[in-house]
Design a protein around this motif. Structure first.
Motif, short mmCIF file in Angstrom:
data_model
loop_
_atom_site.label_atom_id
_atom_site.label_comp_id
_atom_site.label_asym_id
_atom_site.label_seq_id
_atom_site.Cartn_x
_atom_site.Cartn_y
_atom_site.Cartn_z
N LEU A 17 0.82 -1.21 0.00
CA LEU A 17 0.00 0.00 0.00
C LEU A 17 0.85 1.26 0.00
O LEU A 17 0.36 2.33 -0.31
CB LEU A 17 -0.93 0.02 1.22
N GLU A 18 2.11 1.11 0.36
CA GLU A 18 2.99 2.27 0.49
C GLU A 18 4.34 1.94 -0.14
O GLU A 18 5.07 1.07 0.35
CB GLU A 18 3.17 2.59 1.97
N CYS A 19 4.68 2.58 -1.25
CA CYS A 19 5.93 2.28 -1.94
C CYS A 19 6.47 3.55 -2.61
O CYS A 19 5.79 4.57 -2.68
CB CYS A 19 5.73 1.20 -2.98
N GLN A 20 7.68 3.42 -3.11
CA GLN A 20 8.34 4.53 -3.79
C GLN A 20 8.80 4.04 -5.16
O GLN A 20 9.44 2.99 -5.26
CB GLN A 20 9.53 5.02 -2.97
N ARG A 21 8.50 4.80 -6.19
CA ARG A 21 8.90 4.44 -7.54
C ARG A 21 10.39 4.68 -7.73
O ARG A 21 10.94 5.66 -7.22
CB ARG A 21 8.10 5.27 -8.56
N HIS A 22 11.05 3.80 -8.48
CA HIS A 22 12.48 3.94 -8.78
C HIS A 22 12.67 5.16 -9.67
O HIS A 22 11.87 5.42 -10.57
CB HIS A 22 12.98 2.67 -9.49
N GLU A 23 13.74 5.92 -9.41
CA GLU A 23 13.99 7.15 -10.18
C GLU A 23 14.31 6.87 -11.64
O GLU A 23 13.86 7.58 -12.54
CB GLU A 23 15.13 7.93 -9.55
N LYS A 24 15.08 5.82 -11.89
CA LYS A 24 15.53 5.53 -13.25
C LYS A 24 14.62 4.53 -13.96
O LYS A 24 14.24 4.73 -15.11
CB LYS A 24 16.97 4.99 -13.21
N TYR A 25 14.26 3.44 -13.28
CA TYR A 25 13.41 2.40 -13.86
C TYR A 25 11.98 2.57 -13.35
O TYR A 25 11.65 2.17 -12.24
CB TYR A 25 13.95 1.01 -13.48
N VAL A 26 11.13 3.17 -14.18
CA VAL A 26 9.79 3.57 -13.71
C VAL A 26 8.85 2.40 -13.47
O VAL A 26 7.80 2.58 -12.87
CB VAL A 26 9.14 4.58 -14.69
N THR A 27 9.22 1.19 -13.89
CA THR A 27 8.36 0.02 -13.63
C THR A 27 8.78 -0.72 -12.37
O THR A 27 8.24 -1.77 -12.08
CB THR A 27 8.39 -0.94 -14.83
N GLN A 28 9.75 -0.18 -11.64
CA GLN A 28 10.22 -0.82 -10.41
C GLN A 28 9.89 0.06 -9.20
O GLN A 28 9.88 1.28 -9.30
CB GLN A 28 11.73 -1.06 -10.48
N TYR A 29 9.64 -0.62 -8.08
CA TYR A 29 9.25 0.06 -6.84
C TYR A 29 10.02 -0.53 -5.67
O TYR A 29 10.44 -1.68 -5.72
CB TYR A 29 7.75 -0.10 -6.60
N ARG A 30 10.18 0.25 -4.62
CA ARG A 30 10.78 -0.26 -3.39
C ARG A 30 9.85 0.05 -2.23
O ARG A 30 9.13 1.06 -2.24
CB ARG A 30 12.18 0.28 -3.18
#
Length: 172
Positions: A85-98
């Motif tokens: 429910l709570e994540c951050q999008r990767h700056e370079k790879y927009v299809t990846q999240y942390r």
């Protein structure tokens, strides 16, 4: 008279056959079939509809996030189960999240992946072997799978940060 009697018997047999075929043609054994739409009373509200459900769901998610902002809500691509429910999008790879806080995820502890750190540009490759690169700063990752359908959705690193790369994001 015998001819008339035979004609009457033939007519009676035909009438009996006609009534039998009428009964067989109708699925409800009646003359008139009523469609499902005609039987539904639309003046009564359906019992499984809740017009306030979206608002209730939004409040639940806000309580879970405790005021923090998320870039997306992540779901499993195979079974659509909510994973984060709570994540951050990767700056370079927009299809990846942390993310740190996840739900419906299981860690495959028996499998370990190591990413090798490339040697710095200042060193020559002959001076630095692959084993030294792993020892010098290689990261260890464990696969993360959906707990419902076991689809691999990402990895978790040594710092217990989840890195999702096989998920369906939805705007929040």
């Amino acid at each position: 008279m015998e001819g008339t009697k035979a004609n009457k018997q033939v007519e009676v047999v035909q009438v009996e056959e006609d009534t039998k075929t009428e009964k067989m043609d109708s699925p409800t054994n009646s003359q008139q079939t009523i469609s499902d739409d005609d039987e539904i009373d639309y003046s009564i509200k359906p019992e499984f509809y809740d017009p306030d459900l979206d608002d209730k769901d939004e409040l639940w998610v806000q309580n879970k996030r405790k005021g923090r902002i998320s870039d997306a809500v992540l779901s499993c691509p195979a079974c659509f189960t909510t994973l984060c429910l709570e994540c951050q999008r990767h700056e370079k790879y927009v299809t990846q999240y942390r993310a740190i806080f996840v739900v419906n995820c299981k860690i495959e502890n028996d499998q370990v992946r190591q990413e090798k750190v490339k040697p710095k540009k200042g060193k020559r490759r002959r001076e630095c072997s692959e084993n030294e690169a792993v020892d010098a700063g290689g990261e260890t990752f464990k696969p993360v799978c959906c707990s419902v359908c076991s689809t691999e959705v990402g990895v978790i690193d040594e710092d217990e940060v989840y890195h999702f790369f096989n998920v369906l994001p939805s705007e929040c």
